[in-house]
Design an enzyme around this catalytic site. Structure first.
Site, PDB file in Angstrom:
ATOM      1  N   ASP A   1       0.870  -1.174   0.000  1.00 33.54           N
ATOM      2  CA  ASP A   1       0.000   0.000   0.000  1.00 33.54           C
ATOM      3  C   ASP A   1       0.910   1.227   0.000  1.00 33.54           C
ATOM      4  O   ASP A   1       1.791   1.338   0.859  1.00 33.54           O
ATOM      5  CB  ASP A   1      -0.883  -0.023   1.250  1.00 33.54           C
ATOM      6  CG  ASP A   1      -1.831   1.159   1.344  1.00 33.54           C
ATOM      7  OD1 ASP A   1      -1.467   2.284   0.951  1.00 33.54           O
ATOM      8  OD2 ASP A   1      -2.964   0.963   1.823  1.00 33.54           O
TER       9      ASP A   1
ATOM     10  N   CYS B   1       1.458   3.239   3.267  1.00 34.58           N
ATOM     11  CA  CYS B   1       1.954   2.494   4.426  1.00 34.58           C
ATOM     12  C   CYS B   1       3.427   2.832   4.665  1.00 34.58           C
ATOM     13  O   CYS B   1       4.270   2.567   3.803  1.00 34.58           O
ATOM     14  CB  CYS B   1       1.761   1.001   4.178  1.00 34.58           C
ATOM     15  SG  CYS B   1       2.842  -0.080   5.105  1.00 34.58           S
TER      16      CYS B   1
ATOM     17  N   CYS C   1       5.787  -0.036   4.335  1.00 33.17           N
ATOM     18  CA  CYS C   1       5.943  -0.448   2.937  1.00 33.17           C
ATOM     19  C   CYS C   1       7.034   0.386   2.267  1.00 33.17           C
ATOM     20  O   CYS C   1       7.850  -0.132   1.492  1.00 33.17           O
ATOM     21  CB  CYS C   1       4.632  -0.287   2.178  1.00 33.17           C
ATOM     22  SG  CYS C   1       3.313  -1.399   2.706  1.00 33.17           S
TER      23      CYS C   1
ATOM     24  N   ARG D   1      -5.200  -0.785   1.948  1.00 34.50           N
ATOM     25  CA  ARG D   1      -5.730  -1.194   3.246  1.00 34.50           C
ATOM     26  C   ARG D   1      -7.124  -0.641   3.529  1.00 34.50           C
ATOM     27  O   ARG D   1      -7.932  -1.288   4.197  1.00 34.50           O
ATOM     28  CB  ARG D   1      -4.772  -0.742   4.361  1.00 34.50           C
ATOM     29  CG  ARG D   1      -3.409  -1.396   4.329  1.00 34.50           C
ATOM     30  CD  ARG D   1      -2.466  -0.713   5.301  1.00 34.50           C
ATOM     31  NE  ARG D   1      -2.234   0.685   4.922  1.00 34.50           N
ATOM     32  CZ  ARG D   1      -1.687   1.594   5.712  1.00 34.50           C
ATOM     33  NH1 ARG D   1      -1.339   1.254   6.951  1.00 34.50           N
ATOM     34  NH2 ARG D   1      -1.498   2.829   5.294  1.00 34.50           N
TER      35      ARG D   1
END
Length: 267
Positions: free
Chosen positions: A150, A153, A156, A180
């Site tokens: 994502d 994120c 991430c 998400r």
């Protein structure tokens, strides 16, 4: 009295003649064993088919995907179309939710986790490279991880920063989309823009760095399908790293630890 005795002896002789002389105790035992062993697999298949067709709760038929026999006698693994799973007895009157373990010579083995890992590995193997965002080094990769990601994120983005080191270690990264907040979120739109870009890897890096992506989000893209697949495979957050054997590792993992988990430190 003598007549009764003679009649009894005659009846016994007649009964002995019923058994053919070719049927020996050994051959008779073999026949009995064959009859007793053959139905077991067929019976298990019959039970699995019956549960698949008739399993219900409160009169509502359950959306059963598959039913398989487990090593525990009389217990069957039920996989629903939603991805949820549980265990049932042969007539569907009792359910058990949780993990099934084998208590073997080498300790406890989580059979439920093994099955889930295999299901993930099989599902991801069916996704073509054309639907992925791929980062790999110049050399042939030693291992490949799949990452549900994502762009909003933070962890991430942190994992994405380590991709050059991962590639140097021989680890290729296959990205799949997992917004998400759902398909109505800005993250979903950004991921669609990434997949609609002429250079997906470059667009993915821009998204991770918070930069705007110029491409539109209206092309035919797999973002929604990958989001649904992620949920079916048990992804609840990002990054969700799937190892080649299907094991899911949630959250950020440093390159050296990932390398060790993939067995590359011994290579």
């Amino acid at each position: 009295m003598q007549n009764i005795t003679q009649e009894a002896e005659l009846m016994m002789r007649q009964r002995r003649l019923v058994v053919p002389p070719l049927v020996t105790p050994i051959s008779l035992l073999t026949c009995l064993l064959t009859v007793s062993l053959l139905p077991s697999a067929a019976l298990a298949d019959e039970v699995a088919d019956r549960l698949t067709e008739s399993l219900s709760v409160n009169g509502q038929k359950m959306p059963v995907e598959t039913v398989t026999e487990t090593p525990m006698e009389g217990v069957y693994h039920v996989q629903l179309e939603s991805g949820e799973a549980f265990y049932s007895n042969a007539d569907g009157s009792h359910f058990l939710v949780g993990d099934l373990y084998e208590n073997g010579d080498e300790g406890l083995v989580n059979l439920t986790e093994q099955e889930q890992n295999q299901e993930r590995a099989d599902a991801l193997a069916a996704v073509p490279d054309s639907e992925l965002v791929i980062f790999r080094g110049a050399e042939e990769p030693k291992a490949t991880i799949t990452v549900f990601t994502d762009p909003t994120c933070p962890y991430c983005a942190r994992l994405h920063d380590t991709i050059p080191e991962l590639n140097e270690r021989g680890i290729a990264v296959h990205y799949m989309a997992f917004p998400r907040a759902g398909m109505g979120s800005q993250a979903a739109t950004t991921l669609q823009q990434v997949w609609c870009s002429d250079n997906r890897s470059e667009a993915m890096t821009q998204a991770k760095e918070g930069e705007a992506i110029s491409s539109a989000a209206d092309c035919d893209n797999p973002v929604a399908g990958q989001y649904d697949l992620g949920k079916a495979l048990g992804v609840q957050g990002t990054p969700a790293i799937i190892l080649p054997n299907g094991q899911m590792v949630p959250g950020f993992v440093p390159p050296e630890r990932l390398s060790a988990m993939l067995g590359l430190d011994d290579a």
